[in-house]
Design a protein around this motif. Sequence first.
Motif, PDB file in Angstrom:
ATOM      1  N   PRO A 125      39.733 -45.720 124.425  1.00 48.49           N
ATOM      2  CA  PRO A 125      40.241 -46.265 123.165  1.00 48.49           C
ATOM      3  C   PRO A 125      40.347 -45.246 122.037  1.00 48.49           C
ATOM      4  N   ASP A 126      39.523 -44.179 122.072  1.00 50.87           N
ATOM      5  CA  ASP A 126      39.637 -43.146 121.040  1.00 50.87           C
ATOM      6  C   ASP A 126      40.677 -42.081 121.392  1.00 50.87           C
ATOM      7  N   HIS A 127      41.328 -42.259 122.538  1.00 52.03           N
ATOM      8  CA  HIS A 127      42.429 -41.382 122.977  1.00 52.03           C
ATOM      9  C   HIS A 127      41.983 -39.948 123.248  1.00 52.03           C
ATOM     10  N   ARG A 128      40.728 -39.761 123.560  1.00 45.36           N
ATOM     11  CA  ARG A 128      40.208 -38.414 123.792  1.00 45.36           C
ATOM     12  C   ARG A 128      39.849 -38.137 125.249  1.00 45.36           C
ATOM     13  N   THR A 129      39.851 -39.168 126.073  1.00 43.95           N
ATOM     14  CA  THR A 129      39.480 -38.992 127.482  1.00 43.95           C
ATOM     15  C   THR A 129      40.497 -39.668 128.379  1.00 43.95           C
ATOM     16  N   LEU A 130      40.963 -38.915 129.371  1.00 46.46           N
ATOM     17  CA  LEU A 130      41.895 -39.424 130.365  1.00 46.46           C
ATOM     18  C   LEU A 130      41.121 -39.680 131.649  1.00 46.46           C
ATOM     19  N   ALA A 131      41.360 -40.817 132.293  1.00 45.23           N
ATOM     20  CA  ALA A 131      40.743 -41.136 133.578  1.00 45.23           C
ATOM     21  C   ALA A 131      41.815 -41.050 134.657  1.00 45.23           C
ATOM     22  N   VAL A 132      41.597 -40.175 135.647  1.00 37.12           N
ATOM     23  CA  VAL A 132      42.601 -39.918 136.677  1.00 37.12           C
ATOM     24  C   VAL A 132      42.034 -40.291 138.042  1.00 37.12           C
ATOM     25  N   VAL A 133      42.697 -41.225 138.724  1.00 40.38           N
ATOM     26  CA  VAL A 133      42.240 -41.677 140.037  1.00 40.38           C
ATOM     27  C   VAL A 133      42.985 -40.922 141.131  1.00 40.38           C
ATOM     28  N   SER A 134      42.218 -40.399 142.097  1.00 37.87           N
ATOM     29  CA  SER A 134      42.791 -39.740 143.275  1.00 37.87           C
ATOM     30  C   SER A 134      42.434 -40.569 144.504  1.00 37.87           C
ATOM     31  N   ILE A 135      43.443 -41.127 145.139  1.00 34.68           N
ATOM     32  CA  ILE A 135      43.235 -42.062 146.241  1.00 34.68           C
ATOM     33  C   ILE A 135      42.602 -41.385 147.453  1.00 34.68           C
ATOM     34  N   ARG A 172      51.390 -34.557 118.239  1.00 35.99           N
ATOM     35  CA  ARG A 172      49.995 -34.803 118.620  1.00 35.99           C
ATOM     36  C   ARG A 172      49.880 -35.758 119.806  1.00 35.99           C
ATOM     37  N   ASP A 173      50.980 -36.421 120.131  1.00 30.92           N
ATOM     38  CA  ASP A 173      50.988 -37.374 121.241  1.00 30.92           C
ATOM     39  C   ASP A 173      51.201 -36.641 122.568  1.00 30.92           C
ATOM     40  N   ARG A 174      50.811 -37.292 123.643  1.00 33.20           N
ATOM     41  CA  ARG A 174      51.023 -36.730 124.978  1.00 33.20           C
ATOM     42  C   ARG A 174      51.434 -37.834 125.969  1.00 33.20           C
ATOM     43  N   ILE A 175      52.320 -37.429 126.895  1.00 33.77           N
ATOM     44  CA  ILE A 175      52.644 -38.281 128.035  1.00 33.77           C
ATOM     45  C   ILE A 175      52.035 -37.622 129.262  1.00 33.77           C
ATOM     46  N   TYR A 176      51.239 -38.389 129.998  1.00 35.06           N
ATOM     47  CA  TYR A 176      50.608 -37.883 131.220  1.00 35.06           C
ATOM     48  C   TYR A 176      51.200 -38.619 132.429  1.00 35.06           C
ATOM     49  N   ALA A 177      51.445 -37.881 133.495  1.00 33.58           N
ATOM     50  CA  ALA A 177      51.894 -38.479 134.748  1.00 33.58           C
ATOM     51  C   ALA A 177      51.020 -37.977 135.879  1.00 33.58           C
ATOM     52  N   ALA A 178      50.578 -38.896 136.752  1.00 35.54           N
ATOM     53  CA  ALA A 178      49.769 -38.543 137.916  1.00 35.54           C
ATOM     54  C   ALA A 178      50.695 -38.281 139.088  1.00 35.54           C
ATOM     55  N   GLU A 179      50.629 -37.063 139.657  1.00 31.41           N
ATOM     56  CA  GLU A 179      51.608 -36.640 140.642  1.00 31.41           C
ATOM     57  C   GLU A 179      50.967 -36.482 142.019  1.00 31.41           C
ATOM     58  N   GLN A 180      51.406 -37.334 142.919  1.00 30.56           N
ATOM     59  CA  GLN A 180      50.688 -37.603 144.155  1.00 30.56           C
ATOM     60  C   GLN A 180      50.737 -36.479 145.184  1.00 30.56           C
ATOM     61  N   GLY A 191      39.051 -29.898 146.166  1.00 27.81           N
ATOM     62  CA  GLY A 191      39.932 -30.454 145.141  1.00 27.81           C
ATOM     63  C   GLY A 191      40.237 -31.924 145.379  1.00 27.81           C
ATOM     64  N   GLN A 192      41.095 -32.478 144.530  1.00 35.06           N
ATOM     65  CA  GLN A 192      41.454 -33.885 144.639  1.00 35.06           C
ATOM     66  C   GLN A 192      42.719 -34.043 145.487  1.00 35.06           C
ATOM     67  N   VAL A 193      42.852 -35.210 146.097  1.00 35.48           N
ATOM     68  CA  VAL A 193      43.958 -35.494 147.005  1.00 35.48           C
ATOM     69  C   VAL A 193      44.631 -36.812 146.609  1.00 35.48           C
ATOM     70  N   LEU A 194      45.947 -36.819 146.572  1.00 35.13           N
ATOM     71  CA  LEU A 194      46.748 -37.997 146.220  1.00 35.13           C
ATOM     72  C   LEU A 194      46.394 -38.490 144.814  1.00 35.13           C
ATOM     73  N   VAL A 195      46.657 -37.639 143.832  1.00 37.94           N
ATOM     74  CA  VAL A 195      46.439 -37.998 142.426  1.00 37.94           C
ATOM     75  C   VAL A 195      47.401 -39.127 142.074  1.00 37.94           C
ATOM     76  N   HIS A 196      46.891 -40.240 141.570  1.00 35.35           N
ATOM     77  CA  HIS A 196      47.701 -41.464 141.570  1.00 35.35           C
ATOM     78  C   HIS A 196      47.591 -42.315 140.301  1.00 35.35           C
ATOM     79  N   GLY A 197      46.380 -42.655 139.869  1.00 36.47           N
ATOM     80  CA  GLY A 197      46.202 -43.629 138.790  1.00 36.47           C
ATOM     81  C   GLY A 197      45.781 -42.982 137.485  1.00 36.47           C
ATOM     82  N   LEU A 198      46.083 -43.659 136.355  1.00 38.94           N
ATOM     83  CA  LEU A 198      45.751 -43.135 135.030  1.00 38.94           C
ATOM     84  C   LEU A 198      45.284 -44.241 134.087  1.00 38.94           C
ATOM     85  N   GLY A 199      44.324 -43.873 133.223  1.00 42.69           N
ATOM     86  CA  GLY A 199      43.911 -44.714 132.115  1.00 42.69           C
ATOM     87  C   GLY A 199      43.378 -43.811 131.028  1.00 42.69           C
ATOM     88  N   PHE A 200      43.144 -44.349 129.827  1.00 41.29           N
ATOM     89  CA  PHE A 200      42.602 -43.500 128.758  1.00 41.29           C
ATOM     90  C   PHE A 200      41.689 -44.301 127.850  1.00 41.29           C
TER      91      PHE A 200
END
Length: 484
Positions: A93-103, A39-47, A82-91
């Motif tokens: 507290p309920d672990h249901r939403t990922l926040a992805v920053v594109s520089i 049920r766990d996931r590892i997310y990586a932001a790939e630039q 689309g998005q450019v330079l996908v870089h940052g990540l946060g999530f």
Amino acid sequence: MLKKLSLSSLVSSVLFSSLAVAGQVPGRETDADIPVSHRDRIYAAEQFSNTVSVTDPADNRLLGVIRLGDPSPSSFSPLYHGQVLVHGLGFSPDHRTLAVVSIGSNSVTFIDTATNTVKHTTYLGRSPHEAFFTPDGKEVWVTIRGENYVSVIDAATFEEKTRITTAAGPGMQIFSTDGKYAYVCSSFNPETAIVEVASHKIIAKVKQDSPFCPNIAASPDGKQVWFTLKDTGRTTVFDARPPFGVIKSFETGPITNHVNFAKTSNGTFAYLTVGGLNQVKVFRTDDLSQVATIPVGNLPHGVWPSGDGSRVYVGLENADALAVIDTATNTVIGNVPIGQAPQAVVYVPNAVPTGDDGTRNLQELGVAGKVASLSLAEVGSSATRTSVALFDQGLSQVLQASVTGLKPKQPYVMALAKKADGSGALEPLANFMTNPAGSAVVNAVGPIRQVVQAEATDTRRYLVVAPIVEGKPGEPVQLQVATQ
């Protein structure tokens, strides 16, 4: 019999819980550990592939990628959405939403972890860097590194509600486990701001030894904050509570990138990625002593622990992979191929609800999985000083070099030579200035792989690094020594 089994399972669970050490970042020390599961996931932001890779940690298997944008040159079009330079990540507290920053596209994209679909994209100021939810889940704070403020977003509406003015170039923010303070380091000024979350007011500042802080983390016991300094290769530890005094500042190595914590039965440890050495260094948090050095692969960047502290996951920026570290032995036990140039990495326990395999709407790696690797060594030596990745974008590639071993604060050029010994006229690819640690991350774009790996001697070229002397390339000091 059923009742007996149930009781036995309960006793085992309680026993396991008493043996496990609770509380992994970004939660509190008193939070329960969450054992690794499907049920766990590892997310990586790939630039450079503009993707977010999704990995199942139970078997270290890439499930696919969430494609937020296209590789170049498609992203150069004025009609590109689309998005450019996908870089940052946060999530959340309920672990249901990922926040992805594109520089490059000045955005934070909110993704539903159960369905891998975009909920909303919020566009912000120039070059946002990292986004994190407040511990109560009501706000998302985004550092706007290209300007001088932290954008505070309402987590319910995804709209900006206020701004917190800082020194120019806020690099990243993280929160104390009780949600009282935010710690905002800087990428352009030698100061970290302490912000009272409730009032959004800066209440204190901590001196940085140098201006360029890319990453900051708070320990789960609420006692320490660690930040890294990429330009000087140092790390600073300060007290997470007033008066926020510096505990220690020390050298960790060229291109020191990210830091995070894993709490185990042997104590709490800080894991630091040192990009110029291709290592992760491990320190105790009680006496700050170094206990391990782990070779992991080319240009380690983001780092995050599993929900039980048994594993630490590291994004290898110049290897397109996740390295899996066993915290009991501090050795690499796995390697997962992912997208191009992973930056931030987060481990989200229970990201997928029960009964859902969590693979909906994911795509295959495709071109995002293609990379060629090279290395350069000092002239007259076999010691590798520079790792180079060529990220495939179709007919062209993005070149990224992790350069070390040069003179500090000096101009250099990465160039192509016609001969393996670097002699003759050089064709410049990218000029750069080394940082105070004598290192740099260098980028260029073009059909470079075709010439540095060509079989025909008349078209073959070799990567070199040379100083700039009186405005022109001098004699090379590093030469290409191997291809993979």
